[in-house]
Design an enzyme around this catalytic site. Structure first.
Site, mmCIF file in Angstrom:
data_model
loop_
_atom_site.group_PDB
_atom_site.id
_atom_site.type_symbol
_atom_site.label_atom_id
_atom_site.label_comp_id
_atom_site.label_asym_id
_atom_site.label_seq_id
_atom_site.Cartn_x
_atom_site.Cartn_y
_atom_site.Cartn_z
ATOM 1 N N ASN A 152 -37.079 -40.796 78.807
ATOM 2 C CA ASN A 152 -36.972 -40.279 77.445
ATOM 3 C C ASN A 152 -36.421 -41.311 76.454
ATOM 4 O OD1 ASN A 152 -34.415 -40.268 78.463
ATOM 5 N ND2 ASN A 152 -33.870 -38.232 77.757
ATOM 6 N N CYS A 153 -36.385 -42.577 76.845
ATOM 7 C CA CYS A 153 -35.901 -43.660 75.985
ATOM 8 C C CYS A 153 -37.069 -44.193 75.143
ATOM 9 C CB CYS A 153 -35.318 -44.775 76.848
ATOM 10 S SG CYS A 153 -34.944 -46.294 75.965
ATOM 11 N N ASP A 154 -36.901 -44.198 73.830
ATOM 12 C CA ASP A 154 -37.971 -44.658 72.933
ATOM 13 C C ASP A 154 -38.364 -46.104 73.203
ATOM 14 O OD1 ASP A 154 -38.161 -42.209 71.685
ATOM 15 O OD2 ASP A 154 -36.802 -42.760 70.050
ATOM 16 N N ARG B 138 -40.467 -46.291 76.284
ATOM 17 C CA ARG B 138 -41.820 -45.771 76.008
ATOM 18 C C ARG B 138 -42.671 -46.819 75.293
ATOM 19 N NH1 ARG B 138 -40.241 -40.184 73.417
ATOM 20 N NH2 ARG B 138 -39.181 -39.289 75.191
#
Length: 105
Positions: free
Chosen positions: A8-10, A13
């Site tokens: 869930n880390c931008d 991603r």
């Protein structure tokens, strides 16, 4: 190529989007192998610990004073992300230099 980070880390991603051949290893669920963590700590030193994270801010002064390797094994989300392993090379973060080295290949 293995990308150690959080699903869930931008930043992770973004890296995965540009590195479709990379496999994400979620450090919260799977952790980082001890030998990879030790090598990364030797290469990057204190930069490997993300002192701007909410996990870091939640630690008391005594916990913050512990050895980085112990902290990262106990709190994998403290690691600066992503840590990318390509064969024998390690890259930390997703800055322009890392992108140039990995995306150009």
């Amino acid at each position: 190529m293995i990308l150690y980070g959080l699903k869930n880390c931008d930043t992770c991603r973004k890296a995965l989007k540009q590195l479709p051949q990379a496999r994400l290893v979620d450090v919260r669920g799977e952790g980082v192998p001890a030998e990879v963590l030790a090598k990364a700590l030797a290469q990057f030193g204190d930069k490997l610990v993300n002192t701007r994270s909410t996990t870091w801010r939640g630690l008391n002064a005594e916990e913050r004073g512990r050895a980085p390797l112990d902290l990262l094994q106990e709190h994998p989300a403290l690691m600066k992300r992503p840590l990318i392993a390509r064969q024998a090379e390690l890259f930390l973060g997703w800055d322009k230099a890392t992108q140039a080295a990995l995306v150009a290949d």
